[in-house]
Design an enzyme around this catalytic site. Structure first.
Site, PDB file in Angstrom:
ATOM      1  N   THR A 199       0.877  -1.195   0.000  1.00  0.00           N
ATOM      2  CA  THR A 199       0.000   0.000   0.000  1.00  0.00           C
ATOM      3  C   THR A 199       0.904   1.232   0.000  1.00  0.00           C
ATOM      4  OG1 THR A 199      -0.229  -0.080   2.405  1.00  0.00           O
ATOM      5  CG2 THR A 199      -1.954  -1.142   1.106  1.00  0.00           C
TER       6      THR A 199
ATOM      7  N   LYS B 218       4.200  -6.918   3.949  1.00  0.00           N
ATOM      8  CA  LYS B 218       3.763  -5.595   3.601  1.00  0.00           C
ATOM      9  C   LYS B 218       3.641  -4.838   4.921  1.00  0.00           C
ATOM     10  CE  LYS B 218       0.085  -3.327   4.517  1.00  0.00           C
ATOM     11  NZ  LYS B 218       0.405  -2.074   3.914  1.00  0.00           N
TER      12      LYS B 218
ATOM     13  N   THR C  42      -1.479  -2.320   9.377  1.00  0.00           N
ATOM     14  CA  THR C  42      -0.071  -1.990   9.499  1.00  0.00           C
ATOM     15  C   THR C  42       0.809  -3.016   8.807  1.00  0.00           C
ATOM     16  OG1 THR C  42      -0.508  -0.908  11.585  1.00  0.00           O
ATOM     17  CG2 THR C  42       1.762  -1.541  11.161  1.00  0.00           C
TER      18      THR C  42
ATOM     19  N   GLU D  26       7.453   5.161   8.120  1.00  0.00           N
ATOM     20  CA  GLU D  26       7.170   6.429   7.453  1.00  0.00           C
ATOM     21  C   GLU D  26       8.139   7.520   7.884  1.00  0.00           C
ATOM     22  OE1 GLU D  26       2.488   5.888   6.401  1.00  0.00           O
ATOM     23  OE2 GLU D  26       3.058   6.786   8.292  1.00  0.00           O
TER      24      GLU D  26
ATOM     25  N   ASN E 244       1.386  11.630   7.652  1.00  0.00           N
ATOM     26  CA  ASN E 244       0.209  11.268   8.433  1.00  0.00           C
ATOM     27  C   ASN E 244      -0.782  12.398   8.634  1.00  0.00           C
ATOM     28  OD1 ASN E 244       0.415   8.412   9.012  1.00  0.00           O
ATOM     29  ND2 ASN E 244       2.403   9.013   9.827  1.00  0.00           N
TER      30      ASN E 244
ATOM     31  N   SER F 294      -5.771  12.869   2.074  1.00  0.00           N
ATOM     32  CA  SER F 294      -6.209  13.970   1.204  1.00  0.00           C
ATOM     33  C   SER F 294      -5.452  13.972  -0.112  1.00  0.00           C
ATOM     34  CB  SER F 294      -6.077  15.302   1.918  1.00  0.00           C
ATOM     35  OG  SER F 294      -4.803  15.403   2.509  1.00  0.00           O
TER      36      SER F 294
END
Lengths: 437, 437
Positions: A185, A211, A222, A309, A432, A437
């Site tokens: 993802t 993943k 997650t 991230e 995050n 958006s």
């Protein structure tokens, strides 16, 4: 220096500072901690893979993977303990341990997590399982599913069931790398790992894919992990091994990651390899296999952290000298989850005071005067105070590495634990704050 | 225009552009959530204050405050439970409950936390207590200290003891605002609050000051709070009130803040007010006082959150319908401490899926199908799925407010809890990656 020159100097410094602050948010397309390449993975006898582009959410990429497992395959699984776990997880948990005679299948989609979708979510799981069971002539209780991606949106499962015939026709033994790509993802790289074990003279393969959505803290979906082997292992033995290795690997990469709504870790042993069935944890053959399994799980777990991230540093937290194993884990997780520790590491600041803080807040038995803190081999603090040999320069130089070890010896016992985490950067906040958006 | 002037102009434009690009990271000098002004605080009979600039670390500002408490003052305290708590905290804990006849004193310095400073830290506390005891003719067990600021550096206590005579000479009843300013470290505004209680016809004052270092997660010296009243309350009663109100105020602003190394909350009741001694929690006079005390503690606790590092939004997390109070607190703290929830709020993203995630990971009894989530008055999710009336537009519009309420009804019981937190922004990362440099 003239006033104007001073002004120019100050403004230049400010521009430099601001540019540095902006740099991270732009972010690399691939994590700077990613391995150089996806590994060459061997075929695992008894397993075939296929992938398809079902358009669940993403366009122009594969988003469904199907793995077919030979008759007799033992399937073990470890799943999230979240109270709001997904329909898929509940379904898988009910099926683990079902009779293996007919074989099994695993089908995973990315793009939609099918979590918090009410009764519709249950219906989606049933529809997908029915289609795969029919396509592969399997009992429905041998079809395992997972979904990963956005939550709270109805899974358009018709797009997946419409691809089942195509997937079944495309099954081939050599498709594990494609499978790893189809389940991504927000991952910035596909994750695979391998190891070989010698079971009383018979070589067996252990191959895994994962993943990790890149989230440091838990969120929907997650982590998904699938591991395949041709070893012959009884299901209860397989399940026991998987559970105890999970504590040292996937449950050691962040304490909270064990409770997201979709976390699933499955291990399939096809039994195609020609050795005597392993049905006892205490025999040497079990130990040989477990060592290979640990290699694959450790490798994949660290790849998930490396894709954290915004991560720019991989951090290993070693705790020794604890009064109990539970205490050692408490201290390790307090350090590994502390935003103050993680931001300091992002800033390459050898801020050992924050390690003291994390030890103190952990709830573990600790004594200021027996605590030793090291960054790598550098003794930073000992005997209740900063070490006389320690210099900020040495600490700051060490923090420039992209792999950091923070070692804490509590000096009150013999228990130990190790966890892995990454730093907390601007980029994490950016990803995050903007994710949907 | 000269070349230098042009250069300055160009650089200024670049700084402006970069700051706009970063927005939050440049950060305001004062939190955008700060109250408009420091409140007018009344004199509390029986308390006198003085401040001094001792130069512990900061130059050009006051960094020591002394509060003198009249003979008979009852002193209650709540302190960090950290295993690595500071020498000052250990000393205060030993002294709480000592005989009040002689009065008492509280002395606090900013600039150095005297934490993790080994035996030298204990000696510093003793030296300061001795000097104040001598200066005010008090027994040493009635002198309470606190230190806040950088950790792991020896406290230059001589600079403080050298100021004791000056401080004693300067004591006056009207100095509480100056005291609030002297204990600030990275605070962007001084924090004060007040309330009045009517004790059987006698008005009493409750006045408090606080220093919150602005850290969202715990660190050294996160929080110091001092509350003064002229009410006459027996020490055990005062202690019991303070402890139970702490759970609903300072322990409700983040779950971890209760365990930093220097957190101290002290309450001094001088007993100068002419009403009968309150020595029973169940009498109406106790309730009247407790209500006023709660007002002051709630106000100060929220001011600490409003000064959260990088905070742009104040978030109230309301949990209802929990199976137990412990469960309600678990869910509230899982939400209030989740970096994913906090970054979503920073991004004004109505990401309710992350609330579902936090509920699930909390460990509390929860059921997907009885869960209701609201942002303010907007029902976002109910009955296991997104509410049919909910629109992303409505959610996104609500998230633009600078005060956000996230309400979760678990639908499995009658217990409730409320916590407060703030958002997690670039600015937080910037402050904490660079704090010491």
């Amino acid at each position: 220096m003239s006033k104007k020159k001073q002004k120019i100097k100050a403004l230049k410094a400010e521009v430099k500072r601001l540019r540095r602050a902006l740099e991270a948010p732009k972010g690399p397309l691939v994590s700077p901690l990613a391995p150089a390449a996806f590994p060459e993975l061997p075929i695992v006898p008894g397993v075939r893979f296929a992938t398809a582009a079902a358009g669940v959410k993403y366009a122009g990429r594969t988003d469904v993977m199907l793995a077919e497992l030979a008759p007799g395959t033992a399937v073990a699984g470890v799943f999230t303990r979240s109270a709001t776990r997904s329909a898929n997880v509940l379904d898988c948990q009910a099926k683990i341990g079902s009779a293996p005679d007919a074989g099994a299948a695993i089908i995973v989609n990315s793009g939609n997590s099918n979590a918090f979708t009410g009764a519709a979510g249950d219906a989606s799981v049933a529809a997908i399982c029915d289609a795969v069971a029919q396509g592969l002539a399997l009992p429905v209780d041998r079809v395992f599913t997972a979904s990963t991606g956005v939550i709270g949106q109805r899974l358009p499962h018709d797009r997946i069931t419409a691809k089942v015939t195509e997937l079944v026709d495309a099954l081939h033994p050599d498709g594990v790398a494609q499978a790893a790509a189809a389940i991504m993802t927000t991952d910035t790289f596909a994750k695979g790992a391998k190891a070989t074990a010698d079971i009383a003279g018979t070589p067996v393969q252990v191959v895994g894919i994962a993943k990790g959505s890149g989230m440091i803290a838990p969120d929907m979906a997650t982590m998904l992990v699938y591991i395949f082997t041709d070893a012959a292992i009884a299901q209860p033995t397989l399940q026991a091994m998987l559970a105890r290795l999970t504590d040292r690997t996937f449950n050691a990469i962040t304490v909270d990651s064990d409770t997201s709504t979709s976390d699933s870790l499955m291990l399939a042993a096809t039994g195609v390899a020609e050795h005597a069935m392993i049905d006892d944890l205490t025999i040497p053959e079990a130990a040989a296999f477990e060592a290979a399994l640990h290699t694959v799980m450790h490798d994949l777990a660290l790849q998930v952290v490396r894709d954290g991230e915004g991560a720019t540093k991989l951090v290993e937290v070693q705790v020794t000298g604890a009064a109990s194993e539970a205490d050692a884990r408490k201290v390790a997780s307090a350090i590994a989850n502390s935003p103050l520790v993680k931001t300091a590491i992002a800033g390459e600041d050898p801020n050992w005071g924050r390690i003291v803080m994390a030890v103190g807040k952990s709830g573990a038995v600790a004594d200021r005067d027996t605590l030793t803190i090291r960054f790598g081999d550098i003794v930073v603090a000992e005997k209740g105070w900063v070490s006389p040999e320690y210099t900020e320069e040495a600490g700051a130089a060490y923090m420039k590495n992209d792999q950091i070890t923070v070692a804490v010896d509590l000096g009150v016992g013999a228990a130990r634990d190790t966890m892995w985490t990454c730093d907390l950067t601007y980029r994490y906040v950016e990803i995050n704050a903007d994710y949907r958006s």
